[in-house]
Design an enzyme around this catalytic site. Sequence first.
Site, PDB file in Angstrom:
ATOM      1  N   HIS A 131     -14.615  -4.299   7.702  1.00  0.00           N
ATOM      2  CA  HIS A 131     -13.988  -3.895   6.542  1.00  0.00           C
ATOM      3  C   HIS A 131     -13.760  -4.980   5.388  1.00  0.00           C
ATOM      4  O   HIS A 131     -13.012  -4.755   4.489  1.00  0.00           O
ATOM      5  CB  HIS A 131     -12.416  -3.406   6.936  1.00  0.00           C
ATOM      6  CG  HIS A 131     -12.450  -2.482   7.846  1.00  0.00           C
ATOM      7  ND1 HIS A 131     -13.057  -1.082   7.756  1.00  0.00           N
ATOM      8  CD2 HIS A 131     -12.021  -2.355   9.057  1.00  0.00           C
ATOM      9  CE1 HIS A 131     -12.801  -0.388   8.919  1.00  0.00           C
ATOM     10  NE2 HIS A 131     -12.149  -1.165   9.638  1.00  0.00           N
ATOM     11  N   LYS A 133       0.652  -1.137   0.005  1.00  0.00           N
ATOM     12  CA  LYS A 133       0.027   0.104   0.154  1.00  0.00           C
ATOM     13  C   LYS A 133       0.829   1.278  -0.043  1.00  0.00           C
ATOM     14  O   LYS A 133       0.515   2.244  -0.570  1.00  0.00           O
ATOM     15  CB  LYS A 133      -0.862  -0.153   1.092  1.00  0.00           C
ATOM     16  CG  LYS A 133      -2.116  -1.034   1.001  1.00  0.00           C
ATOM     17  CD  LYS A 133      -3.093  -0.830   2.200  1.00  0.00           C
ATOM     18  CE  LYS A 133      -4.360  -1.667   2.179  1.00  0.00           C
ATOM     19  NZ  LYS A 133      -4.174  -2.964   1.976  1.00  0.00           N
ATOM     20  N   ARG A 181      -5.420  -9.449  -9.042  1.00  0.00           N
ATOM     21  CA  ARG A 181      -5.891 -10.748  -9.309  1.00  0.00           C
ATOM     22  C   ARG A 181      -7.415 -10.519  -9.551  1.00  0.00           C
ATOM     23  O   ARG A 181      -7.912  -9.402  -9.824  1.00  0.00           O
ATOM     24  CB  ARG A 181      -5.897 -11.767  -8.043  1.00  0.00           C
ATOM     25  CG  ARG A 181      -6.470 -10.821  -6.833  1.00  0.00           C
ATOM     26  CD  ARG A 181      -6.978 -11.455  -5.572  1.00  0.00           C
ATOM     27  NE  ARG A 181      -6.989 -10.717  -4.167  1.00  0.00           N
ATOM     28  CZ  ARG A 181      -8.107 -10.138  -3.983  1.00  0.00           C
ATOM     29  NH1 ARG A 181      -9.210 -10.253  -4.931  1.00  0.00           N
ATOM     30  NH2 ARG A 181      -8.181  -9.492  -2.945  1.00  0.00           N
TER      31      ARG A 181
END
Length: 644
Positions: free
Chosen positions: A237, A118, A294
């Site tokens: 989440h 990230k 993916r």
Amino acid sequence: MSNFEKILIANRGEIAVRIMKTAQRMGFATVAVFSDADRHSPHVKFADEAFYIGSSEPSQSYLNIDKILTAAQETGADAIHPGYGFLSENPLFAKACAEHRITFIGPAADAIELMGSKRLSKLAVMEADVPCIPGYEGEDQSDRALLKAAEAMGYPIMIKASAGGGGRGMRCVEHADDMPSMLSLARSESLNAFGSDELILEKAIQQPRHIEFQIFADAQGNYLHLGERECSIQRRHQKIIEEAPSPALTQELREAMGQAAIRVAKSCQYLGAGTVEFLLDKNGDFYFLEMNTRLQVEHPVTEMIYGVDLVEWQLLVAQNQALPLLQEDLIATGHAIEARLYAEDPDNNFMPQTGSILDYAIPEIDGCRVDTGIETNSVISPFYDPMLGKWIAYGQSRQEATRKLKQLLNKTTTLGITSNQNFLHSILSTPAFEDGATTTDFLEKVSLQSENKEKTVELLAIGCLLKSPEQHPSTSSIPAIRKWTFQGTLFESHISWRHEGTEVTVIKNEETHRFSFEQIERQNNHCNYLLNNIRSKITFKVINEAIYLQSGAFQICLEDMTMRPANTQADIDSATMVAPMDASVIDILVNEGDLVEKGQPIAIIEAMKMEHVIKAGQNGTVQGLSISKGQQVKRQQLIASLVI
């Protein structure tokens, strides 16, 4: 990238079956891999061949690169599809496939590595002029640096694991006092889940929508996007309902976000299928969140509105073929919605559930699709993600897709294990969902419990009747009294069998509920009946003293306690800590003889990709600490007890 003939699917469950269906349709031979827990799973039976790769722990099987490559070599597989999860975003796996001259059906290792961080991916896309959430992506990972950055940003902020997603290693912090403990938890969860404790910080955007774009790229330099999916309804989440298109996007905003997604893909010279995720705020501004290198869990909704097979596209691109369509050829029609069915208890903080599927049946409904990897008698183990499958519906309008999905959930039987099936149906029935008001705080704003109380009591009454030994009709006013437990709570049933019908009274939580009952037809595990003059049908299964029932999407389990001796101690005493699920012990936070306070963490356990903190029920001294780090524990197994 080259031609190949046999594909090994380095995954399990529903995604393995879904990939095999397309591969076999295209003429490819397929190879499944399986662990001890999956020896009899549907994906093993569906494949042309299957290869055993080790014990049930993911690290010893589905996450073991050497064993996966050995399976490919032994079976002659010249390509590997990683699915999602497990090794799908592991650059070392992609590199290892290339070294063994096996086609990896996915992007290059460099792209996986860049977008898997990230921190680094955010730096890269900012250079590509893609808007990002303000935050901290620095190399200094000390608590001091992170605390200082958080103070400068201002609360609330999000802590995120740099190396992964799915909600693991993620914490929302509202106040500075909570930051040190949240950093520690996020680091621990990230390290256990992804092998890295690197974190980033981001300013928390209030009430955003989670919008993602499906992108594709081929070796000929073609890039395109297949529109958006809205994935805002989440718990912990993690997404549970996804739809395409988003009810919030204008065509202008769709085009701007789609082009930004393509710039993200170009920034890492991407190849194959990928997903670029954004947060969209209430002002219509969007920000890059991450890129998943993916196939996504929710890819079916895109397939349904565009009329394409994304796995087929993956296999074509992996063979150096051009994409079948260009951007200008893509036209979306209608609406599709997907609901993820999980083995979890929504009434208990979505705690993962284990057990056996006693009865499993999927209806055939026009425009509906179910991607699943379970069947009757499948065992849901603690080793893997608790998702049972994906229930998807297509309609010409959002309203039609919603109706069909509710019907699909209502007519699907998944008897024997607690799931979120009725929870999903309840979400789809809310005015907020109907209005498209699906921000990421949806579940915090919408109450789903009120409609369930009456239905629960009705099913308790039916369960008591079906489980109780029927007596001869009598004019006696003395009913048969039996004792039961439901969700750990004792209640009574009073049943009177009479010539004119059966009467049942349920006494629960000092409330009395009376019903008249008439059994119309009972065959095998199905019963048609009248309850208070309303005709309904139910599926049920009796296992020893327990009875499992399902009516529509609603499920319960109750246990006959009539013949059991009274227990003088509560089932779970506040001075006794037990495992709430089958799990692995990640850490032990106290020692024998320690003084602890109520609410203090005692141990951390993990099951189905979820960490759970065991806390002290009251003040006391630890005694009988009966676990060790790394140990597998069973549901209700003693963790520790306290001397008060």
